[in-house]
Design a protein around this motif. Structure first.
Motif, PDB file in Angstrom:
ATOM      1  N   PRO A   1     -17.257  40.507  10.697  1.00 56.53           N
ATOM      2  CA  PRO A   1     -18.144  39.366  10.416  1.00 56.53           C
ATOM      3  C   PRO A   1     -17.355  38.076  10.234  1.00 56.53           C
ATOM      4  O   PRO A   1     -16.225  38.076   9.754  1.00 56.53           O
ATOM      5  CB  PRO A   1     -18.845  39.779   9.126  1.00 56.53           C
ATOM      6  N   GLU A   2     -17.983  36.977  10.611  1.00 56.53           N
ATOM      7  CA  GLU A   2     -17.373  35.657  10.482  1.00 56.53           C
ATOM      8  C   GLU A   2     -18.400  34.685   9.921  1.00 56.53           C
ATOM      9  O   GLU A   2     -19.603  34.829  10.153  1.00 56.53           O
ATOM     10  CB  GLU A   2     -16.870  35.141  11.838  1.00 56.53           C
TER      11      GLU A   2
ATOM     12  N   SER B   1     -13.550  28.410   8.450  1.00 62.67           N
ATOM     13  CA  SER B   1     -14.174  29.654   8.869  1.00 62.67           C
ATOM     14  C   SER B   1     -13.458  30.816   8.196  1.00 62.67           C
ATOM     15  O   SER B   1     -12.277  30.719   7.845  1.00 62.67           O
ATOM     16  CB  SER B   1     -14.135  29.815  10.387  1.00 62.67           C
ATOM     17  N   MET B   2     -14.187  31.898   8.007  1.00 58.48           N
ATOM     18  CA  MET B   2     -13.647  33.083   7.356  1.00 58.48           C
ATOM     19  C   MET B   2     -14.015  34.318   8.171  1.00 58.48           C
ATOM     20  O   MET B   2     -15.125  34.425   8.683  1.00 58.48           O
ATOM     21  CB  MET B   2     -14.190  33.207   5.930  1.00 58.48           C
ATOM     22  N   ARG B   3     -13.065  35.226   8.261  1.00 56.82           N
ATOM     23  CA  ARG B   3     -13.279  36.479   8.986  1.00 56.82           C
ATOM     24  C   ARG B   3     -12.787  37.621   8.120  1.00 56.82           C
ATOM     25  O   ARG B   3     -11.666  37.587   7.609  1.00 56.82           O
ATOM     26  CB  ARG B   3     -12.512  36.452  10.319  1.00 56.82           C
ATOM     27  N   LEU B   4     -13.645  38.611   7.925  1.00 59.79           N
ATOM     28  CA  LEU B   4     -13.287  39.766   7.105  1.00 59.79           C
ATOM     29  C   LEU B   4     -12.863  40.923   7.997  1.00 59.79           C
ATOM     30  O   LEU B   4     -13.513  41.216   8.998  1.00 59.79           O
ATOM     31  CB  LEU B   4     -14.475  40.198   6.237  1.00 59.79           C
ATOM     32  N   ARG B   5     -11.776  41.575   7.590  1.00 63.97           N
ATOM     33  CA  ARG B   5     -11.252  42.670   8.396  1.00 63.97           C
ATOM     34  C   ARG B   5     -11.294  44.005   7.668  1.00 63.97           C
ATOM     35  O   ARG B   5     -10.639  44.947   8.064  1.00 63.97           O
ATOM     36  CB  ARG B   5      -9.810  42.362   8.800  1.00 63.97           C
TER      37      ARG B   5
ATOM     38  N   VAL C   1     -21.314  35.954  16.673  1.00 62.62           N
ATOM     39  CA  VAL C   1     -20.470  36.776  15.802  1.00 62.62           C
ATOM     40  C   VAL C   1     -21.359  37.468  14.785  1.00 62.62           C
ATOM     41  O   VAL C   1     -22.447  36.979  14.457  1.00 62.62           O
ATOM     42  CB  VAL C   1     -19.412  35.917  15.071  1.00 62.62           C
ATOM     43  N   PRO C   2     -20.926  38.599  14.246  1.00 63.37           N
ATOM     44  CA  PRO C   2     -21.693  39.237  13.165  1.00 63.37           C
ATOM     45  C   PRO C   2     -21.739  38.345  11.934  1.00 63.37           C
ATOM     46  O   PRO C   2     -20.762  37.672  11.606  1.00 63.37           O
ATOM     47  CB  PRO C   2     -20.902  40.525  12.885  1.00 63.37           C
TER      48      PRO C   2
ATOM     49  N   LEU D   1      -8.638  33.007   7.252  1.00 63.64           N
ATOM     50  CA  LEU D   1      -9.285  31.711   7.090  1.00 63.64           C
ATOM     51  C   LEU D   1      -8.660  30.716   8.057  1.00 63.64           C
ATOM     52  O   LEU D   1      -7.448  30.744   8.286  1.00 63.64           O
ATOM     53  CB  LEU D   1      -9.113  31.195   5.663  1.00 63.64           C
ATOM     54  N   THR D   2      -9.483  29.844   8.610  1.00 61.55           N
ATOM     55  CA  THR D   2      -8.993  28.785   9.499  1.00 61.55           C
ATOM     56  C   THR D   2      -9.587  27.457   9.050  1.00 61.55           C
ATOM     57  O   THR D   2     -10.638  27.413   8.409  1.00 61.55           O
ATOM     58  CB  THR D   2      -9.368  29.042  10.970  1.00 61.55           C
TER      59      THR D   2
END
Length: 223
Positions: free
Chosen positions: A172-173, A160-164, A205-206, A119-120
């Motif tokens: 995805p973001e 913003s959120m990014r899943l790893r 981004v996805p 998360l940012t």
């Protein structure tokens, strides 16, 4: 023997006592770590003095021995209180606000470790990382929690959120705007849950998996 036994108990439960104080004060232990360290160091000595005094009283020792042990207990206790107060990070009434957050994922998004969520927080030009420190599964939904710092000059904050996990590269973001955040005084309770409405990302981004994402916040302290 009593002093050694009570001192061992103080060392064993000193940390738990410190965390109990943090809960009583409704503070994050990380914020008052200096005070907790001093409590952990001082607990064995205070407890040892308490054990010695009790042993002397129960054994019917002379008045001088009992008085001396009690005086030592009082001095150590007073010293512990004084150094704890001096090392306590007193809450500020103004400054840069620090917020707690809780974020719920849709039921279909499986998260097994909070380190797999990035998360940012920032604005349209720059951003910085948010701490992600907890993960729960409530009613079949993953819920991550943590904290972030919001600059007072940021009048259009975005997260913003990014899943790893569970995805192929690139991951995805999702981006969304924060509502108007309170900046006047710390809050005990979280705000009501708010549905996240994703906005157009600044780059290709996805997309995030479909479903309802919800988040809530509270102003915890100033730094």
């Amino acid at each position: 023997m009593a002093a050694l036994g009570f001192g061992w108990l103080g060392a064993l439960f000193g940390q738990d006592a410190g965390y109990a104080v943090a809960r009583l004060l409704r503070r994050d232990p990380a914020e008052i770590k200096d005070m907790l360290i001093w409590l952990f160091i001082a607990s064995p000595f205070v407890m040892a003095a308490l054990g010695a005094w009790l042993a002397l009283v129960l054994a019917g020792a002379g008045r001088a021995a009992r008085t001396g042990s009690l005086a030592l207990l009082v001095v150590l206790t007073a010293g512990t209180v004084a150094i704890s107060v001096a090392s306590y990070d007193w809450p500020k009434r103004f400054g840069t606000p620090v917020y707690d957050y809780e974020l719920r994922m849709p039921a279909g998004v499986k998260i097994t470790d909070h380190n797999l969520v990035d998360l940012t927080i920032g604005d349209e030009k720059t951003g910085s990382g948010c701490a992600v420190t907890g993960l729960q599964h409530i009613a079949g939904r993953a819920q991550v929690s943590g904290a972030f710092v919001l600059g007072r000059d940021n009048h259009a904050p975005q997260m913003s959120m990014r899943l790893r996990e569970g995805t192929v590269h690139p991951h995805p973001e999702g981006y969304w705007r924060l509502p108007e955040m309170p900046m006047d005084k710390p809050q005990v309770e979280f705000s009501p849950w708010q549905k996240i409405e994703f906005i157009a990302p600044p780059r290709a981004v996805p997309a995030m998996p479909l479903g309802d994402y919800e988040i809530r916040y509270r102003l915890r302290r100033f730094m």
